[in-house]
Design a protein around this motif. Sequence first.
Motif, PDB file in Angstrom:
ATOM      1  N   ALA A  14       0.814  -1.220   0.000  1.00 47.36           N
ATOM      2  CA  ALA A  14       0.000   0.000   0.000  1.00 47.36           C
ATOM      3  C   ALA A  14       0.844   1.265   0.000  1.00 47.36           C
ATOM      4  CB  ALA A  14      -0.938   0.004   1.209  1.00 47.36           C
ATOM      5  N   ARG A  15       2.105   1.169   0.424  1.00 50.30           N
ATOM      6  CA  ARG A  15       2.967   2.351   0.395  1.00 50.30           C
ATOM      7  C   ARG A  15       3.159   2.888  -1.013  1.00 50.30           C
ATOM      8  NH1 ARG A  15       7.885   1.640   4.826  1.00 50.30           N
ATOM      9  NH2 ARG A  15       6.535   1.695   6.680  1.00 50.30           N
ATOM     10  N   PHE A  16       2.916   2.062  -1.995  1.00 53.29           N
ATOM     11  CA  PHE A  16       3.112   2.475  -3.380  1.00 53.29           C
ATOM     12  C   PHE A  16       1.806   2.770  -4.104  1.00 53.29           C
ATOM     13  CE2 PHE A  16       6.816  -0.369  -2.517  1.00 53.29           C
ATOM     14  CZ  PHE A  16       7.810   0.587  -2.615  1.00 53.29           C
ATOM     15  N   ASP A  17       0.677   2.763  -3.406  1.00 51.16           N
ATOM     16  CA  ASP A  17      -0.609   2.927  -4.082  1.00 51.16           C
ATOM     17  C   ASP A  17      -0.679   4.210  -4.906  1.00 51.16           C
ATOM     18  OD1 ASP A  17      -1.517   0.535  -3.141  1.00 51.16           O
ATOM     19  OD2 ASP A  17      -2.929   1.355  -1.681  1.00 51.16           O
ATOM     20  N   GLU A  18      -0.355   5.349  -4.281  1.00 48.99           N
ATOM     21  CA  GLU A  18      -0.434   6.622  -4.999  1.00 48.99           C
ATOM     22  C   GLU A  18       0.597   6.696  -6.114  1.00 48.99           C
ATOM     23  OE1 GLU A  18      -2.629   6.932  -1.402  1.00 48.99           O
ATOM     24  OE2 GLU A  18      -0.536   6.367  -1.690  1.00 48.99           O
ATOM     25  N   THR A  19       1.788   6.177  -5.843  1.00 52.11           N
ATOM     26  CA  THR A  19       2.836   6.173  -6.857  1.00 52.11           C
ATOM     27  C   THR A  19       2.420   5.351  -8.071  1.00 52.11           C
ATOM     28  OG1 THR A  19       4.629   6.494  -5.266  1.00 52.11           O
ATOM     29  CG2 THR A  19       5.201   5.446  -7.351  1.00 52.11           C
ATOM     30  N   ARG A  24       1.251   4.400 -13.811  1.00 54.09           N
ATOM     31  CA  ARG A  24       0.413   3.841 -14.878  1.00 54.09           C
ATOM     32  C   ARG A  24      -0.107   4.930 -15.806  1.00 54.09           C
ATOM     33  NH1 ARG A  24      -1.746  -0.082 -10.230  1.00 54.09           N
ATOM     34  NH2 ARG A  24      -0.340  -1.847 -10.666  1.00 54.09           N
ATOM     35  N   ARG A  25      -0.204   6.141 -15.297  1.00 56.26           N
ATOM     36  CA  ARG A  25      -0.578   7.265 -16.160  1.00 56.26           C
ATOM     37  C   ARG A  25       0.599   7.663 -17.049  1.00 56.26           C
ATOM     38  NH1 ARG A  25       0.670  12.339 -15.546  1.00 56.26           N
ATOM     39  NH2 ARG A  25       1.196  12.073 -13.338  1.00 56.26           N
ATOM     40  N   LEU A  26       1.802   7.693 -16.460  1.00 52.12           N
ATOM     41  CA  LEU A  26       2.989   8.095 -17.206  1.00 52.12           C
ATOM     42  C   LEU A  26       3.409   7.048 -18.239  1.00 52.12           C
ATOM     43  CD1 LEU A  26       5.121   9.522 -14.249  1.00 52.12           C
ATOM     44  CD2 LEU A  26       4.122  10.854 -16.120  1.00 52.12           C
ATOM     45  N   PHE A 235      10.615   8.749   2.852  1.00 51.49           N
ATOM     46  CA  PHE A 235       9.405   8.176   2.250  1.00 51.49           C
ATOM     47  C   PHE A 235       8.867   9.045   1.110  1.00 51.49           C
ATOM     48  CE2 PHE A 235       9.447   6.836   6.739  1.00 51.49           C
ATOM     49  CZ  PHE A 235       9.420   5.455   6.584  1.00 51.49           C
ATOM     50  N   PRO A 236       9.615   9.214   0.026  1.00 46.28           N
ATOM     51  CA  PRO A 236       9.110  10.038  -1.080  1.00 46.28           C
ATOM     52  C   PRO A 236       7.873   9.459  -1.739  1.00 46.28           C
ATOM     53  CG  PRO A 236      11.078   8.829  -1.748  1.00 46.28           C
ATOM     54  CD  PRO A 236      10.944   8.655  -0.258  1.00 46.28           C
ATOM     55  N   MET A 237       7.702   8.129  -1.663  1.00 43.42           N
ATOM     56  CA  MET A 237       6.512   7.516  -2.271  1.00 43.42           C
ATOM     57  C   MET A 237       5.232   7.928  -1.549  1.00 43.42           C
ATOM     58  SD  MET A 237       8.101   5.551   0.049  1.00 43.42           S
ATOM     59  CE  MET A 237       9.342   4.807  -0.987  1.00 43.42           C
ATOM     60  N   LEU A 238       5.348   8.418  -0.314  1.00 43.85           N
ATOM     61  CA  LEU A 238       4.192   8.886   0.447  1.00 43.85           C
ATOM     62  C   LEU A 238       4.062  10.405   0.406  1.00 43.85           C
ATOM     63  CD1 LEU A 238       4.414   6.622   3.637  1.00 43.85           C
ATOM     64  CD2 LEU A 238       3.018   6.275   1.595  1.00 43.85           C
ATOM     65  N   GLU A 239       5.180  11.097   0.449  1.00 38.83           N
ATOM     66  CA  GLU A 239       5.150  12.559   0.525  1.00 38.83           C
ATOM     67  C   GLU A 239       5.140  13.232  -0.845  1.00 38.83           C
ATOM     68  OE1 GLU A 239       7.001  14.451   4.076  1.00 38.83           O
ATOM     69  OE2 GLU A 239       8.455  12.826   3.825  1.00 38.83           O
ATOM     70  N   GLY A 243       6.282  13.028  -7.941  1.00 44.32           N
ATOM     71  CA  GLY A 243       7.700  13.219  -8.217  1.00 44.32           C
ATOM     72  C   GLY A 243       8.473  11.921  -8.141  1.00 44.32           C
ATOM     73  N   PHE A 244       8.084  11.057  -7.223  1.00 44.05           N
ATOM     74  CA  PHE A 244       8.738   9.762  -7.080  1.00 44.05           C
ATOM     75  C   PHE A 244       8.470   8.890  -8.303  1.00 44.05           C
ATOM     76  CE2 PHE A 244       8.613   5.352  -5.315  1.00 44.05           C
ATOM     77  CZ  PHE A 244       9.975   5.231  -5.068  1.00 44.05           C
ATOM     78  N   ALA A 245       7.250   8.932  -8.814  1.00 46.62           N
ATOM     79  CA  ALA A 245       6.912   8.168 -10.021  1.00 46.62           C
ATOM     80  C   ALA A 245       7.735   8.659 -11.211  1.00 46.62           C
ATOM     81  CB  ALA A 245       5.423   8.285 -10.319  1.00 46.62           C
ATOM     82  N   GLU A 246       7.885   9.962 -11.336  1.00 46.76           N
ATOM     83  CA  GLU A 246       8.679  10.522 -12.436  1.00 46.76           C
ATOM     84  C   GLU A 246      10.139  10.085 -12.309  1.00 46.76           C
ATOM     85  OE1 GLU A 246       7.966  14.664 -12.056  1.00 46.76           O
ATOM     86  OE2 GLU A 246       5.971  14.597 -13.011  1.00 46.76           O
ATOM     87  N   PHE A 247      10.643  10.029 -11.094  1.00 41.03           N
ATOM     88  CA  PHE A 247      12.006   9.558 -10.848  1.00 41.03           C
ATOM     89  C   PHE A 247      12.167   8.109 -11.307  1.00 41.03           C
ATOM     90  CE2 PHE A 247      14.069   6.835  -7.571  1.00 41.03           C
ATOM     91  CZ  PHE A 247      15.415   7.073  -7.909  1.00 41.03           C
ATOM     92  N   LEU A 248      11.210   7.260 -10.962  1.00 37.17           N
ATOM     93  CA  LEU A 248      11.299   5.842 -11.347  1.00 37.17           C
ATOM     94  C   LEU A 248      11.252   5.671 -12.866  1.00 37.17           C
ATOM     95  CD1 LEU A 248       9.081   4.050  -8.663  1.00 37.17           C
ATOM     96  CD2 LEU A 248      11.562   3.903  -8.930  1.00 37.17           C
ATOM     97  N   VAL A 249      10.381   6.388 -13.519  1.00 33.45           N
ATOM     98  CA  VAL A 249      10.271   6.301 -14.971  1.00 33.45           C
ATOM     99  C   VAL A 249      11.590   6.716 -15.629  1.00 33.45           C
ATOM    100  CG1 VAL A 249       9.188   7.324 -17.002  1.00 33.45           C
ATOM    101  CG2 VAL A 249       7.773   6.527 -15.101  1.00 33.45           C
TER     102      VAL A 249
END
Length: 253
Positions: A14-19, A24-26, A235-239, A243-249
Motif C-alpha cells: 500500500a505504500r506504493f498505491d499513490e505512486t 500507470r498514467r505516465l 518516504f518520497p513515495m508517500l510525501e 515526483g517519485f513516479a517521475e524519478f522511477l520512470v
Amino acid sequence: MNVLLIHGNGGSPARFDETLEHLRRLKPKWHFAAAELSGFGEKELPEAEHYWNVFLGDVFRAVEGRTLEPWCFFGHGAGAAVLLELAQRGWEFPNGYILRPRKTILYGGVGSAGERSLLYRTTRLAPFRRPVQWLLQVGFLRKMWSKRLFVSAATMEPAVRDRFFGDIGRCRAFPLMFALISSDWREEVRKGAWHQRFHFSWGGFDRINSPASMDRWKTDFPRSEFRLHENWGHFPMLEDPEGFAEFLVQECR
C-alpha cells in the motif's frame, strides 16, 4: 519494461498505491508490480529456517510469468536489503531460477545495515524490537513520530499517515528484519556483490537512514552509482508520489 517495487520494514504494498497511479498514467504500456512480502501487511509470517528464502520466494511470485522480459528492480530500506541478498546469490531465486534485472535501484540506506542512530542501536538488542514497534504505531504518539519521520507531515493526507502507522502495528516481520539485516549480513553482501553495479539513492532530509552513511556504501560498492535527492526524506513515495513516479520512470527507461 517491467518495474518491481519492494517496500521497507513495517510497510506493505500500500505504500506504493499513490505512486502506482502516477506510474500507470505516465507509462500505460509498462507493467508494474509491488511485491507482497510474508509477515507484512495482511500476510502471515510462516515458520521457516531460512527467512531470506521466504522473502525471495515472495519476490519471485511478483515477477513470475514475465521472467523472460526486462525488469527494473526498486527496493526501499529493508526491501533494498532483500534485493542485495538476491544479488549476492547471483540473482538466483530459491527455486533455482535466475533473473538479473537491467537496473537495481536501492533507496534509503538498505534497512539498518551500517546505521549508527539511536533508533537502530536500540533495535540491535532483540528485547527492544517489539517495544519500538509498539511506540512507532501507538495512537497518541503518532503526531510526534510524523514530525520525526516525514519532511512535510502537515501536508500529508490523514488516511495516508494512518495507513502507514497501521501497517507498522500489523507487521509480524518487523523485529525479524532487524535480526536479518545485521553487520555480519552486510559484510557477506559486500563480499558477494561488491563488484556489481547498483544505483543507490538517499533523501537529503532522511531522518531514519542518514545520507551521511552514503560514504560507507561508496567504499564497499565502488562500481555503483550514488545520488542524493536533496528535498526528499525517507518516504518520497508517500510525501511526493508524483515526483517519485517521475524519478522511477526516468531511472528505469
